[in-house]
Design a protein around this motif. Structure first.
Motif, short mmCIF file in Angstrom:
data_model
loop_
_atom_site.label_atom_id
_atom_site.label_comp_id
_atom_site.label_asym_id
_atom_site.label_seq_id
_atom_site.Cartn_x
_atom_site.Cartn_y
_atom_site.Cartn_z
N LEU A 153 6.33 8.40 -11.94
CA LEU A 153 7.76 8.11 -12.12
C LEU A 153 8.39 8.40 -10.84
O LEU A 153 9.38 7.72 -10.71
N ARG A 154 8.21 9.59 -10.24
CA ARG A 154 8.80 9.95 -9.05
C ARG A 154 8.28 9.06 -7.96
O ARG A 154 9.19 8.77 -7.29
N PHE A 155 7.35 8.71 -7.88
CA PHE A 155 6.70 7.68 -6.85
C PHE A 155 7.63 6.20 -7.03
O PHE A 155 8.17 5.95 -5.94
N ARG A 156 7.59 5.98 -8.11
CA ARG A 156 8.50 4.69 -8.25
C ARG A 156 9.85 4.88 -7.95
O ARG A 156 10.55 3.95 -7.42
N GLU A 157 10.44 6.07 -8.23
CA GLU A 157 12.01 6.11 -7.84
C GLU A 157 11.96 6.44 -6.35
O GLU A 157 13.02 5.84 -5.81
N ALA A 158 10.94 6.95 -5.86
CA ALA A 158 10.82 7.01 -4.42
C ALA A 158 10.90 5.60 -3.75
O ALA A 158 11.40 5.34 -2.61
N ARG A 159 10.20 4.60 -4.15
CA ARG A 159 9.94 3.57 -3.78
C ARG A 159 11.32 2.65 -3.70
O ARG A 159 11.91 2.21 -2.67
N GLU A 160 12.21 2.80 -4.63
CA GLU A 160 13.36 2.39 -4.77
C GLU A 160 14.44 3.03 -3.88
O GLU A 160 15.19 2.37 -3.32
N GLY A 179 12.72 -9.20 -7.31
CA GLY A 179 11.05 -9.21 -7.31
C GLY A 179 10.75 -8.07 -6.90
O GLY A 179 9.68 -7.70 -7.42
N LEU A 180 11.36 -7.34 -6.13
CA LEU A 180 11.01 -5.85 -5.82
C LEU A 180 10.95 -4.93 -6.98
O LEU A 180 9.76 -4.25 -7.36
N VAL A 181 11.95 -4.87 -7.86
CA VAL A 181 12.12 -4.13 -9.01
C VAL A 181 10.85 -4.31 -9.97
O VAL A 181 10.07 -3.55 -10.44
N SER A 182 10.74 -5.80 -10.01
CA SER A 182 9.61 -6.16 -10.94
C SER A 182 8.19 -5.49 -10.52
O SER A 182 7.42 -5.21 -11.00
N ARG A 183 7.93 -5.92 -9.14
CA ARG A 183 6.80 -5.23 -8.57
C ARG A 183 6.56 -3.72 -8.58
O ARG A 183 5.55 -3.30 -9.15
N TRP A 184 7.75 -2.96 -8.42
CA TRP A 184 7.46 -1.46 -8.77
C TRP A 184 7.15 -1.46 -10.11
O TRP A 184 6.41 -0.46 -10.38
N ASP A 185 7.85 -1.88 -11.15
CA ASP A 185 7.58 -1.86 -12.38
C ASP A 185 6.16 -2.07 -12.79
O ASP A 185 5.32 -1.15 -13.71
N GLN A 186 5.67 -3.04 -12.27
CA GLN A 186 4.32 -3.64 -12.86
C GLN A 186 3.25 -2.87 -12.25
O GLN A 186 2.31 -2.41 -12.84
N THR A 187 3.62 -2.32 -11.10
CA THR A 187 2.60 -1.51 -10.33
C THR A 187 2.27 -0.27 -11.05
O THR A 187 1.44 0.57 -11.22
N THR A 188 3.68 0.47 -11.44
CA THR A 188 3.83 1.75 -12.20
C THR A 188 2.89 1.61 -13.52
O THR A 188 2.15 2.44 -13.94
N LYS A 189 3.05 0.62 -14.23
CA LYS A 189 2.62 0.07 -15.44
C LYS A 189 0.90 0.02 -15.35
O LYS A 189 0.38 0.88 -15.91
N PHE A 190 0.45 -0.79 -14.31
CA PHE A 190 -0.82 -0.78 -13.98
C PHE A 190 -1.30 0.55 -13.58
O PHE A 190 -2.42 0.84 -14.17
N SER A 191 -0.96 1.43 -12.64
CA SER A 191 -1.47 2.38 -12.23
C SER A 191 -1.47 3.62 -13.55
O SER A 191 -2.48 4.28 -13.59
N ASN A 192 -0.79 3.24 -14.62
CA ASN A 192 -0.89 4.44 -15.68
C ASN A 192 -2.01 3.84 -16.65
O ASN A 192 -2.49 4.75 -17.09
#
Length: 195
Positions: A153-160, A179-192
């Motif tokens: 979550l912190r990493f996702r916030e740092a990306r933004e 598109g960037l927001v979607s990418r960050w969210d998709q990757t956070t979900k996948f990483s989890n």
């Protein structure tokens, strides 16, 4: 089609990460095959790309993939694109000791380069942001990996936060923000899923 030799040496989770990044980036035809995508003005990646591999930053690989697609060698294009993504993100991927973090780091490095990824990582770790991953960053990262979901979550916030600071969504860039927001969210979900 044969698998690229280096792909045979990679752990299964790394291959899955390469495929995830490819899928996040890829434009496909109605049959699900990779296509050559002509980039819009203001994109900054050149004139065309295949799965995010563009002719500005990856000219030889982009040309090779476009040639494979033109020759209808779609499976080979998929394999080579995923392997290229892993190859150019190996430095960032090697900072991680766990698959979940490797996924987040590789996706970030592919999207913002190794130095950009390092800065984002340092922002998430709340250490000095100098774009160089050394002993202090790696030590903080080892501690953060013990709380994977909180760190993601912190990493996702740092990306933004990084994106807003370095390339804010104003003017022509506004159209790319969703598109960037979607990418960050998709990757956070996948990483989890890799925890």
């Amino acid at each position: 089609m044969s698998t690229p030799p280096s792909a045979k040496l990679r752990p299964e989770h790394s291959l899955a990460i390469g495929k995830h990044i490819l899928d996040v980036e890829a434009r496909r035809d109605r049959s699900g095959r990779l296509v050559v995508y002509r980039l819009p003005a203001g994109d900054g990646g050149g004139t065309f790309e295949v799965a995010g591999i563009n002719d500005r930053y990856h000219p030889e690989a982009a040309a090779r993939l476009a040639s494979l697609i033109a020759g209808k060698k779609f499976v080979q294009a998929e394999q080579e694109a995923a392997e290229h993504i892993l190859k150019v993100t190996d430095t960032a991927g090697n900072w991680a000791r766990s698959p979940f973090l490797e996924a987040a780091l590789r996706d970030t490095a592919f999207n913002r380069g190794t130095t950009g990824c390092a800065r984002i990582l340092q922002m998430a770790l709340d250490v000095e942001v100098d774009g160089k991953v050394g002993p202090m960053t790696l030590s903080a990262l080892a501690r953060a990996e013990k709380e994977p979901r909180a760190f993601l979550l912190r990493f996702r916030e740092a990306r933004e936060a990084y994106e807003r600071k370095v390339a804010p969504p104003v003017g022509k860039r506004v159209k790319f923000w969703k598109g960037l927001v979607s990418r960050w969210d998709q990757t956070t979900k996948f990483s989890n899923t890799l925890i």
